[in-house]
Design a protein around this motif. Sequence first.
Motif, PDB file in Angstrom:
ATOM      1  N   PRO A  65       0.798  -1.225   0.000  1.00  0.00           N
ATOM      2  CA  PRO A  65       0.000   0.000   0.000  1.00  0.00           C
ATOM      3  C   PRO A  65       0.830   1.275   0.000  1.00  0.00           C
ATOM      4  O   PRO A  65       0.370   2.312  -0.488  1.00  0.00           O
ATOM      5  CB  PRO A  65      -0.826  -0.121   1.292  1.00  0.00           C
ATOM      6  N   SER A  66       2.052   1.208   0.513  1.00  0.00           N
ATOM      7  CA  SER A  66       2.889   2.410   0.544  1.00  0.00           C
ATOM      8  C   SER A  66       3.291   2.887  -0.850  1.00  0.00           C
ATOM      9  O   SER A  66       3.717   4.034  -1.017  1.00  0.00           O
ATOM     10  CB  SER A  66       4.150   2.154   1.377  1.00  0.00           C
ATOM     11  N   ILE A  67       3.131   2.014  -1.850  1.00  0.00           N
ATOM     12  CA  ILE A  67       3.380   2.447  -3.226  1.00  0.00           C
ATOM     13  C   ILE A  67       2.468   3.610  -3.595  1.00  0.00           C
ATOM     14  O   ILE A  67       2.871   4.552  -4.287  1.00  0.00           O
ATOM     15  CB  ILE A  67       3.190   1.262  -4.192  1.00  0.00           C
ATOM     16  N   LEU A  68       1.242   3.580  -3.096  1.00  0.00           N
ATOM     17  CA  LEU A  68       0.293   4.666  -3.393  1.00  0.00           C
ATOM     18  C   LEU A  68       0.770   5.976  -2.785  1.00  0.00           C
ATOM     19  O   LEU A  68       0.714   7.027  -3.433  1.00  0.00           O
ATOM     20  CB  LEU A  68      -1.091   4.301  -2.862  1.00  0.00           C
ATOM     21  N   PHE A  69       1.234   5.932  -1.538  1.00  0.00           N
ATOM     22  CA  PHE A  69       1.736   7.156  -0.896  1.00  0.00           C
ATOM     23  C   PHE A  69       2.953   7.678  -1.651  1.00  0.00           C
ATOM     24  O   PHE A  69       3.093   8.889  -1.863  1.00  0.00           O
ATOM     25  CB  PHE A  69       2.113   6.880   0.565  1.00  0.00           C
ATOM     26  N   HIS A  70       3.817   6.763  -2.042  1.00  0.00           N
ATOM     27  CA  HIS A  70       5.032   7.151  -2.763  1.00  0.00           C
ATOM     28  C   HIS A  70       4.687   7.821  -4.093  1.00  0.00           C
ATOM     29  O   HIS A  70       5.258   8.862  -4.438  1.00  0.00           O
ATOM     30  CB  HIS A  70       5.895   5.904  -2.987  1.00  0.00           C
ATOM     31  N   LEU A  71       3.762   7.252  -4.832  1.00  0.00           N
ATOM     32  CA  LEU A  71       3.393   7.818  -6.135  1.00  0.00           C
ATOM     33  C   LEU A  71       2.675   9.157  -5.982  1.00  0.00           C
ATOM     34  O   LEU A  71       2.797  10.045  -6.831  1.00  0.00           O
ATOM     35  CB  LEU A  71       2.509   6.831  -6.905  1.00  0.00           C
ATOM     36  N   HIS A  72       1.942   9.301  -4.890  1.00  0.00           N
ATOM     37  CA  HIS A  72       1.287  10.592  -4.640  1.00  0.00           C
ATOM     38  C   HIS A  72       2.325  11.668  -4.344  1.00  0.00           C
ATOM     39  O   HIS A  72       2.271  12.764  -4.912  1.00  0.00           O
ATOM     40  CB  HIS A  72       0.314  10.453  -3.475  1.00  0.00           C
TER      41      HIS A  72
ATOM     42  N   GLU B 285       5.771  11.544  -4.826  1.00  0.00           N
ATOM     43  CA  GLU B 285       6.882  11.699  -5.749  1.00  0.00           C
ATOM     44  C   GLU B 285       6.447  11.942  -7.198  1.00  0.00           C
ATOM     45  O   GLU B 285       7.136  12.635  -7.941  1.00  0.00           O
ATOM     46  CB  GLU B 285       7.776  10.453  -5.694  1.00  0.00           C
ATOM     47  N   ALA B 286       5.313  11.366  -7.592  1.00  0.00           N
ATOM     48  CA  ALA B 286       4.853  11.511  -8.979  1.00  0.00           C
ATOM     49  C   ALA B 286       3.661  12.444  -9.108  1.00  0.00           C
ATOM     50  O   ALA B 286       3.226  12.735 -10.217  1.00  0.00           O
ATOM     51  CB  ALA B 286       4.503  10.141  -9.553  1.00  0.00           C
ATOM     52  N   GLY B 287       3.126  12.892  -7.970  1.00  0.00           N
ATOM     53  CA  GLY B 287       2.011  13.828  -8.006  1.00  0.00           C
ATOM     54  C   GLY B 287       0.695  13.225  -8.440  1.00  0.00           C
ATOM     55  O   GLY B 287      -0.220  13.950  -8.865  1.00  0.00           O
ATOM     56  N   LEU B 288       0.529  11.914  -8.334  1.00  0.00           N
ATOM     57  CA  LEU B 288      -0.719  11.275  -8.752  1.00  0.00           C
ATOM     58  C   LEU B 288      -1.790  11.473  -7.679  1.00  0.00           C
ATOM     59  O   LEU B 288      -1.562  11.190  -6.505  1.00  0.00           O
ATOM     60  CB  LEU B 288      -0.499   9.784  -8.988  1.00  0.00           C
ATOM     61  N   ASP B 289      -2.960  11.958  -8.100  1.00  0.00           N
ATOM     62  CA  ASP B 289      -4.056  12.121  -7.145  1.00  0.00           C
ATOM     63  C   ASP B 289      -4.853  10.815  -7.040  1.00  0.00           C
ATOM     64  O   ASP B 289      -4.514   9.804  -7.676  1.00  0.00           O
ATOM     65  CB  ASP B 289      -4.957  13.299  -7.538  1.00  0.00           C
ATOM     66  N   VAL B 290      -5.918  10.842  -6.256  1.00  0.00           N
ATOM     67  CA  VAL B 290      -6.675   9.615  -5.995  1.00  0.00           C
ATOM     68  C   VAL B 290      -7.236   9.031  -7.280  1.00  0.00           C
ATOM     69  O   VAL B 290      -7.167   7.813  -7.523  1.00  0.00           O
ATOM     70  CB  VAL B 290      -7.813   9.902  -4.984  1.00  0.00           C
ATOM     71  N   ASP B 291      -7.803   9.862  -8.139  1.00  0.00           N
ATOM     72  CA  ASP B 291      -8.383   9.354  -9.379  1.00  0.00           C
ATOM     73  C   ASP B 291      -7.315   8.747 -10.285  1.00  0.00           C
ATOM     74  O   ASP B 291      -7.543   7.711 -10.929  1.00  0.00           O
ATOM     75  CB  ASP B 291      -9.121  10.475 -10.122  1.00  0.00           C
ATOM     76  N   ALA B 292      -6.151   9.378 -10.343  1.00  0.00           N
ATOM     77  CA  ALA B 292      -5.069   8.844 -11.177  1.00  0.00           C
ATOM     78  C   ALA B 292      -4.564   7.514 -10.634  1.00  0.00           C
ATOM     79  O   ALA B 292      -4.268   6.579 -11.399  1.00  0.00           O
ATOM     80  CB  ALA B 292      -3.919   9.846 -11.261  1.00  0.00           C
ATOM     81  N   LEU B 293      -4.480   7.394  -9.311  1.00  0.00           N
ATOM     82  CA  LEU B 293      -4.059   6.130  -8.712  1.00  0.00           C
ATOM     83  C   LEU B 293      -5.096   5.035  -8.954  1.00  0.00           C
ATOM     84  O   LEU B 293      -4.741   3.880  -9.215  1.00  0.00           O
ATOM     85  CB  LEU B 293      -3.830   6.320  -7.208  1.00  0.00           C
ATOM     86  N   ASP B 294      -6.360   5.407  -8.879  1.00  0.00           N
ATOM     87  CA  ASP B 294      -7.448   4.460  -9.161  1.00  0.00           C
ATOM     88  C   ASP B 294      -7.324   3.939 -10.589  1.00  0.00           C
ATOM     89  O   ASP B 294      -7.382   2.729 -10.840  1.00  0.00           O
ATOM     90  CB  ASP B 294      -8.796   5.148  -8.950  1.00  0.00           C
TER      91      ASP B 294
END
Length: 400
Positions: free
Chosen positions: A245-252, A254-263
Amino acid sequence: MSKILVINSGSSSFKYQLIDPESGERLASGLVERIGDSLGRVKHRCAGETLEEELPIPDHTAGFAEMERAFERAGQPLDGSALAAVGHRVVQGGDEFFEPTIIDDRVAERILALGVLAPLHNPAHHQAIVAARATFPDVPHVAVFDTAFHQTMPPAAYTYAIDRRVAAEHGIRRYGFHGTSHQYVSARAARFVERPLAELKQIVLHLGNGASMCAVDGGRSVDTSMGLTPLEGLVMGTRSGDLDPSILFHLHREAGLDVDALDRLLNSESGLRGLAGTGDFRDVRAAADAGDAQAQLAIDVTTHRIRHYLGAYLAALGGADVISFTAGVGENNAALRAGVCAGLEWFGIRLDAALNEAASGVAEPRRISTPDSRVAVLVVPTDEEAEIARQTWGLVGAAA
């Protein structure tokens, strides 16, 4: 009066089948799609013939009217008197619905409310339920829930280790999916090996664009790979399955991905598509056979994850009597089955290479393990619509 109309609805389409639940015979089937587009399409199959028509279909109510018209054009009028019930596939039943349920206004509202746990599915099911009840107001409508079969899992299997108050407030737990398929396949496998379902320890591998596994003990689900949503578990066509799950925090961060982009990333741009550029396992296999290293890696990752769960479920069950492969990939890809079962002789799993490679030919179970294999390894074609019809008829027939 014993005919069951089975509905499987999406937000812009719905599939239907007319089934005799006692014999399992398909009397007709079809698809209404592109609902809400400028031009929709109706495809109806009956008695070996296919009728197609393109026309505007503004909503699901109009779609059901066109379905009725397709039955009439095929010489098989479908009014309420021809139906014993309408069975609806519903993906998410939460922890409220444990069995097939007659749909009234309250149940329909709860199905819609449970859309917070299945936003791509339950609202679409609700649209079809509203339209179908308006089209056939004098016929009982039954919801058959994908999650219901997994309600027998013990708390240790369905509980996530997060703050219990947060989990309770927001309904966070493992629900599991493909339950209708897992239930059908495990029962069909028991009949095939000619042993009582209640005696068997089984592992069912539902491997398709969406994929999940289930440990079945005595006909009851005791663990399954999908979780709160269908995202958890195996590598799928476009879904990642398990990840830190920490991959999501990292991408948010470091890569600026918001919730919709991660979804979108995890549900639509991952899995086979993310690893190999296509979500179709047949294309991935063809590319791997042609020497594409990335496609081969995608297959290796997929196989590794399946074996990971297979080992876990062998441990949870204390061994297995039957392992069944089902759904599009599980039924049709011999190489994947061989890769999953390779080197598992220690567990009493011995695959017969010739039987595994042979084409099924008919929609019947077949054994692909050796005569001396302690575990019967089977290919069992799934039939979720027949299972929905069976459960619907079991409910309305008992009440008649």
